[in-house]
Design an enzyme around this catalytic site. Structure first.
Site, PDB file in Angstrom:
ATOM      1  N   LYS A   1      -4.498  -2.712  19.916  1.00 28.89           N
ATOM      2  CA  LYS A   1      -4.249  -1.280  20.063  1.00 28.89           C
ATOM      3  C   LYS A   1      -5.320  -0.563  19.243  1.00 28.89           C
ATOM      4  O   LYS A   1      -5.244  -0.501  18.015  1.00 28.89           O
ATOM      5  CB  LYS A   1      -2.832  -0.940  19.580  1.00 28.89           C
ATOM      6  CG  LYS A   1      -2.346   0.457  19.987  1.00 28.89           C
ATOM      7  CD  LYS A   1      -2.848   1.483  19.015  1.00 28.89           C
ATOM      8  CE  LYS A   1      -2.428   2.887  19.435  1.00 28.89           C
ATOM      9  NZ  LYS A   1      -3.131   3.920  18.644  1.00 28.89           N
TER      10      LYS A   1
ATOM     11  N   GLU B   1      -8.721  10.254  -1.753  1.00 26.86           N
ATOM     12  CA  GLU B   1      -9.803   9.716  -0.931  1.00 26.86           C
ATOM     13  C   GLU B   1     -10.159  10.699   0.183  1.00 26.86           C
ATOM     14  O   GLU B   1      -9.370  10.897   1.103  1.00 26.86           O
ATOM     15  CB  GLU B   1      -9.363   8.384  -0.309  1.00 26.86           C
ATOM     16  CG  GLU B   1     -10.388   7.753   0.599  1.00 26.86           C
ATOM     17  CD  GLU B   1      -9.844   6.524   1.332  1.00 26.86           C
ATOM     18  OE1 GLU B   1     -10.659   5.632   1.634  1.00 26.86           O
ATOM     19  OE2 GLU B   1      -8.632   6.465   1.602  1.00 26.86           O
TER      20      GLU B   1
ATOM     21  N   GLU C   1      -4.673  -3.780   5.652  1.00 29.85           N
ATOM     22  CA  GLU C   1      -5.861  -3.392   4.891  1.00 29.85           C
ATOM     23  C   GLU C   1      -5.908  -1.882   4.965  1.00 29.85           C
ATOM     24  O   GLU C   1      -6.180  -1.310   6.019  1.00 29.85           O
ATOM     25  CB  GLU C   1      -7.114  -4.041   5.491  1.00 29.85           C
ATOM     26  CG  GLU C   1      -8.331  -3.946   4.583  1.00 29.85           C
ATOM     27  CD  GLU C   1      -9.191  -2.741   4.886  1.00 29.85           C
ATOM     28  OE1 GLU C   1      -9.057  -1.727   4.156  1.00 29.85           O
ATOM     29  OE2 GLU C   1      -9.966  -2.793   5.840  1.00 29.85           O
TER      30      GLU C   1
ATOM     31  N   CYS D   1     -13.783   2.097   4.061  1.00 26.81           N
ATOM     32  CA  CYS D   1     -12.637   1.972   3.151  1.00 26.81           C
ATOM     33  C   CYS D   1     -13.063   1.558   1.753  1.00 26.81           C
ATOM     34  O   CYS D   1     -12.393   1.898   0.781  1.00 26.81           O
ATOM     35  CB  CYS D   1     -11.622   0.995   3.723  1.00 26.81           C
ATOM     36  SG  CYS D   1     -12.316  -0.614   4.147  1.00 26.81           S
TER      37      CYS D   1
END
Length: 473
Positions: free
Chosen positions: A172, A377, A245, A279
């Site tokens: 997906k 972030e 993650e 990331c």
């Protein structure tokens, strides 16, 4: 050889459309470059049924044959490399260099990582009375939920170990960047039996339905921490296993013995590659006060040599933020800095008359530790530089976050750098480098940055059930 112009779901080896579609936007121009179907719940059920049917035969194949299929997948991707690079540039807002790196990494992950990794049986005891064997058995039907920032390589990070261990997969992709994922799965049908690898495009509702489905045995996700929490809740009823993650607020600690001119380009690309949408990009840079001004000035000077713009144009080094949602989020960080009177060493002003999701490279000059730009972030081309003078204090500040994905320490005194690195609470700590990944290096996060690891034997094992078999003579 060019791709076909259609971007359709793949179920049981066949292209499948649906009544409702969604546009995919080029972030450099805001033009619609394609439409993809929104998969229905019925199509999800069909894909899972196809995968369940394909699973026994795929799992029963000798691992060498599955490894060979990984090599064939990599070779197929290599054959169409230019098409994938072009598509990554258009849907991802990546420069050609960065798109090429991503596509080549995906090739290597199939041809070298997937082709070489395996989990042979382990004999724990072999005596006249008893033999004890540990076997690593594929889980079954798995879900791979992938992000917009590296839509090709981060999908392959999941597919290579999942497939080589004998699992079947429903992908997906992010609705913001589904095109390269769709094309890879489409091409993979030339190599894999029908039903082994399927892909369904769709929105957050499809993701929830996928994670809640009782036949999904394992879910691997790369995404935000908020998304990871939602997926855990969706997976809980069926006790589907998860590898997450997730987000990060990755600190870099700069020691006083660095060479600012030598360091500046390394810091820049560790921070601003892919417009900061990595990331593990540097999110807050702690610079010792003895070299703070010199490092700041060298970084700003280097940043001024890099052009932000449409990646289809020559000379552009940094492209746009990938989607409108992220664009708005990054702008909120700039607005907060302005509202609080923080100083910009560079950037800070978005051109609202310019088409495309462009944010200038922005360096915030020594904002407070409790500021939004230090504590959260932005996932864009904005970074704070912060002074430090006490080693214990800077380690505490680096760790004072719910995140723990990656960090880095930079300095010529390797023993000092290593001593600091060992005290950082994150899954990866680089010393004098960053953004280094390999299929043999475990990758995962501490705290809210994730659960489990990808890559290495540990990551490979996460795609399996561990079975202990005892044989009494």
């Amino acid at each position: 050889m060019s791709f076909s112009n259609d971007f359709l779901n793949i179920i049981d080896g066949k292209k499948v459309s649906s009544a409702i579609s969604q546009p995919v936007i080029n972030p450099s121009t805001e033009d619609v470059i394609a439409s993809v179907p929104n998969a229905t719940k019925e199509q999800l059920d069909e894909a899972i049924k196809a995968a369940s049917t394909a699973f026994p035969a795929w799992a029963a194949l000798p691992v060498g044959k599955r490894q060979h299929a990984m090599v064939e997948l990599g070779q197929l991707l290599q054959k169409h490399l230019e098409n994938f690079v072009s598509l990554l540039m258009r849907e991802g807002g990546k420069t050609k260099d960065l798109a090429t790196i991503e596509a080549m990494q995906a090739v290597a992950w199939f041809c070298e990582g997937g082709a070489k990794q395996s989990l042979p049986d382990e004999v724990l005891l072999d005596s006249p009375e008893r033999k004890v064997i540990v076997r690593y058995v594929p889980v079954g039907v798995c879900a791979a939920i992938t992000p917009f920032n590296f839509p090709l390589s981060l999908m392959v990070w999941k597919l290579a170990p999942a497939l080589v261990t004998g699992n079947v997969v429903i992908v997906k992709p992010s609705p913001h960047a589904p095109l390269t994922a769709i094309k890879l799965v489409e091409l993979a049908q030339q190599v894999l039996p029908p039903g082994v690898l399927n892909i369904l495009a769709g929105d957050i509702n499809l993701g929830k339905q996928l994670c809640e489905h009782p036949e999904i045995r394992r879910i691997s996700v790369t995404g935000s921490t908020a998304a990871g929490k939602d997926i855990m809740r969706s997976a809980a009823n069926n006790l589907a296993r998860v590898t997450l993650e997730l987000g990060g607020n990755d600190p870099a600690i700069i020691l006083p013995d660095v060479d600012p001119q030598e360091l500046a380009p390394k810091l820049f690309w560790a921070t601003f590659h892919n417009s900061g949408q990595i990331c593990v990009a540097l999110k807050r840079i702690y610079i010792h006060e003895d070299v703070y001004d010199a490092v700041r000035d060298a970084l700003v000077a280097y940043a001024r040599t890099i052009t932000v713009g449409d990646v289809s144009q020559p000379g552009v080094g940094v492209g746009p933020v990938q989607n409108r949602v992220g664009f708005k989020k990054v702008k909120s960080f700039l607005e907060d800095c302005k509202k609080n009177g923080y100083k910009f060493a560079l950037g800070g002003e978005v051109d609202h008359n310019r088409k495309g999701f462009f944010v200038p490279i922005t360096i915030v000059d020594n904002p407070p530790e409790n500021s939004m730009i230090v504590q959260e972030e932005p996932f864009g081309p904005v970074v704070p530089l912060v002074k430090w003078n006490d080693e214990e204090n800077v380690i505490r500040r680096a760790n004072a976050t719910v995140y723990g994905l990656a960090a880095s320490v930079w300095g010529k005194d390797i023993k000092r750098a290593e001593a600091i690195a060992k005290r950082i609470e994150s899954g990866t700590v680089w010393i004098n480098e960053s953004l280094i990944f390999h299929w043999d290096y475990p990758f995962g996060g501490f705290k809210h940055s994730g659960i489990g690891v990808e890559h290495s034997k540990a990551g490979l094992m996460s795609w399996t059930n561990t079975q202990t078999m005892t044989i009494h003579a």
